[in-house]
Design a protein around this motif. Structure first.
Motif, short mmCIF file in Angstrom:
data_model
loop_
_atom_site.label_atom_id
_atom_site.label_comp_id
_atom_site.label_asym_id
_atom_site.label_seq_id
_atom_site.Cartn_x
_atom_site.Cartn_y
_atom_site.Cartn_z
N UNK A 1 -29.52 29.83 -26.72
CA UNK A 1 -28.23 29.65 -27.35
C UNK A 1 -28.47 28.99 -28.70
N UNK A 2 -28.27 29.72 -29.79
CA UNK A 2 -28.59 29.20 -31.11
C UNK A 2 -27.73 27.99 -31.47
N UNK A 3 -26.47 27.98 -31.04
CA UNK A 3 -25.64 26.81 -31.29
C UNK A 3 -26.21 25.58 -30.60
N UNK A 4 -26.68 25.75 -29.36
CA UNK A 4 -27.26 24.61 -28.63
C UNK A 4 -28.49 24.08 -29.35
N UNK A 5 -29.34 24.97 -29.84
CA UNK A 5 -30.52 24.54 -30.58
C UNK A 5 -30.12 23.78 -31.84
N UNK A 6 -29.12 24.30 -32.54
CA UNK A 6 -28.63 23.66 -33.76
C UNK A 6 -28.09 22.27 -33.47
N UNK A 7 -27.34 22.12 -32.39
CA UNK A 7 -26.75 20.83 -32.03
C UNK A 7 -27.80 19.81 -31.59
N UNK A 8 -28.84 20.30 -30.93
CA UNK A 8 -29.87 19.39 -30.42
C UNK A 8 -30.65 18.71 -31.54
N UNK A 9 -30.81 19.37 -32.67
CA UNK A 9 -31.61 18.81 -33.75
C UNK A 9 -31.06 17.45 -34.21
N UNK A 10 -29.79 17.31 -34.58
CA UNK A 10 -29.29 15.99 -34.95
C UNK A 10 -29.11 15.06 -33.75
N UNK A 11 -28.76 15.64 -32.59
CA UNK A 11 -28.53 14.82 -31.40
C UNK A 11 -29.81 14.06 -31.01
N UNK A 12 -30.93 14.76 -31.03
CA UNK A 12 -32.20 14.11 -30.68
C UNK A 12 -32.58 13.08 -31.73
N UNK A 13 -32.41 13.40 -33.02
CA UNK A 13 -32.74 12.44 -34.06
C UNK A 13 -31.96 11.16 -33.90
N UNK A 14 -30.67 11.25 -33.63
CA UNK A 14 -29.84 10.06 -33.44
C UNK A 14 -30.22 9.31 -32.16
N UNK A 15 -30.47 10.07 -31.07
CA UNK A 15 -30.85 9.44 -29.81
C UNK A 15 -32.16 8.68 -29.94
N UNK A 16 -33.15 9.29 -30.58
CA UNK A 16 -34.43 8.60 -30.77
C UNK A 16 -34.24 7.34 -31.62
N UNK A 17 -33.34 7.40 -32.60
CA UNK A 17 -33.05 6.21 -33.39
C UNK A 17 -32.47 5.10 -32.54
N UNK A 18 -31.56 5.43 -31.64
CA UNK A 18 -30.97 4.43 -30.75
C UNK A 18 -32.05 3.83 -29.84
N UNK A 19 -32.97 4.66 -29.38
CA UNK A 19 -34.05 4.17 -28.52
C UNK A 19 -34.94 3.19 -29.27
N UNK A 20 -35.21 3.49 -30.54
CA UNK A 20 -36.00 2.57 -31.36
C UNK A 20 -35.26 1.24 -31.53
#
Length: 399
Positions: free
Chosen positions: A75-94
């Motif tokens: 699902x191309x929309x899902x892939x597109x959404x995951x890119x910023x979602x993961x970046x933000x999530x990893x930032x919160x984890x840091x």
């Protein structure tokens, strides 16, 4: 001069830098967060691992990544959404790690983010003449920088591709800078989802350094445990240790042409996955094996391919010491399967070199970020072994 460039200049000219290295591997168990103090740059680099944590991923993360991971149709929309979602999530984890460690984010100079690999496509696997080698890691660096307020360096693998490489393995650059020794020949063996090795000659001659993927590490074993037991991995190799190796299945698993390809080479779960196992079971008429026997066989398969790679390049190595890292180091059956086939090789943990074997990959990306900002003087390459002379990483400012 822009204030950001001035800030980078100040960071580059410091005698030491505080860098957070991140690694999120194909096992999807969690985000490795390594807080490193890096002194100097190039061959004079000295690394102190100050703090380390693996922040476990929840089921939501695993399910969302698995929906796009190593799949040709997504699902191309899902892939597109995951890119910023993961970046933000990893930032919160840091941010949570820094809070737990009692460290102000303003003290950290750089974040080095590997990102989350979702697809790896070297030419040897996609076999499309009109297209180059390719790989894709998501987890946007701009989102990570904005969330943490820390300059972030990410997307390291693209430069390796642009320079003619396959995007992996990148460990060779950090391995050479921080683990090469004039006192002994060393092989750095990392057993993550995919196993890779780097040979570091005591001669310190870069033209003799090489690095390559060798085949599956934990990826098939982990996938099997996740499918049948809803567990991330075979804890303490309990299942593999209770089983018996199926020679017909083992022989079928070992037949792929990848193993005969010359070094260097790369691969991933796009090739070594549960479909690969199913085909091997069908070909070897071993579909009705117990879970224990399948896991014992997959374990031996990983060990055999690692040992095969070491023996194939042994004529280059001479006497060497093997330093192991990654999740596979904690698998007692895997380590025993390797050790029994290499009775004359001294096997160590990278802990003996002051780097936690679980943190090694995250630490190496901290080294790459350090080189991106403060390095460039000690150029390192070995084109005959697919190691281009490059500076890797894309810089994201936090405002």
């Amino acid at each position: 001069m822009h204030s950001h460039i001035h800030q980078l200049h100040q960071i580059a000219t410091k005698p030491q830098r505080l860098i957070i290295g991140l690694m999120s591997g194909t096992s999807l168990d969690g985000l490795d967060v390594a807080l490193c103090r890096v002194h100097g740059a190039g061959r004079s680099s000295k690394i102190e691992l100050l703090e380390f944590a693996t922040v476990e991923y929840d089921q939501t993360y695993r399910q969302r990544i698995k929906a796009v991971f190593s799949k040709r149709q997504v699902d191309l929309q899902q892939l597109c959404l995951l890119n910023p979602w993961i970046g933000t999530l990893h930032g919160k984890m840091i941010n949570e790690c820094l809070k737990r460690w009692g460290i102000d984010g303003n003290e950290v100079d750089l974040i080095a983010s590997h990102g989350q690999t979702v697809y790896h496509a070297p030419r040897s696997e996609h076999q499309l003449d009109d297209y180059p080698n390719a790989t894709l890691q998501i987890g946007d660096g701009d989102h990570l920088a904005t969330e943490t307020g820390i300059i972030t360096i990410s997307d390291f693998r693209q430069k390796h591709l642009a320079a003619g490489g396959e995007g992996a393995p990148l460990a060779v650059y950090g391995d050479y800078l921080i683990f090469a020794s004039e006192e002994q020949n060393r092989v750095m063996l990392n057993m993550g989802g995919i196993a890779n090795l780097t040979y570091l000659p005591a001669s310190m001659d870069a033209s003799d350094v090489f690095s390559t993927d060798v085949g599956p590490g934990n990826t098939l074993m982990d996938a099997y445990m996740q499918q049948h037991f809803n567990l991330s991995y075979d804890v303490d190799a309990n299942l593999a240790g209770a089983g018996k190796v199926s020679e017909p299945l083992l022989n079928a698993l070992q037949q792929h042409s990848f193993f005969a390809m010359p070094f260097p080479k790369t691969t991933g779960p796009e090739l070594f996955n549960l479909e690969y196992l199913a085909r091997a079971q069908a070909a070897s008429q071993s579909i009705n094996l117990s879970h224990e026997d399948v896991m014992a066989t997959l374990n031996r398969f990983s060990a055999n391919m690692i040992v095969l790679a070491l023996k194939r390049c042994a004529h280059k190595l001479g006497d060497y010491h093997l330093y192991a890292s990654g999740g596979g180091y904690h698998n007692p059956v895997l380590m025993d399967n390797i050790a029994r086939q290499l009775p004359d090789v001294a096997i160590h943990s990278t802990a003996e070199l002051a780097i936690d074997p679980d943190a090694k990959e995250a630490v190496l990306f901290a080294v790459l970020a350090n080189e991106c900002v403060a390095g460039g003087k000690d150029r390192f390459s070995n084109l005959k072994e697919g190691i281009p002379d490059i500076t890797m990483g894309k810089i994201s400012f936090y405002d």
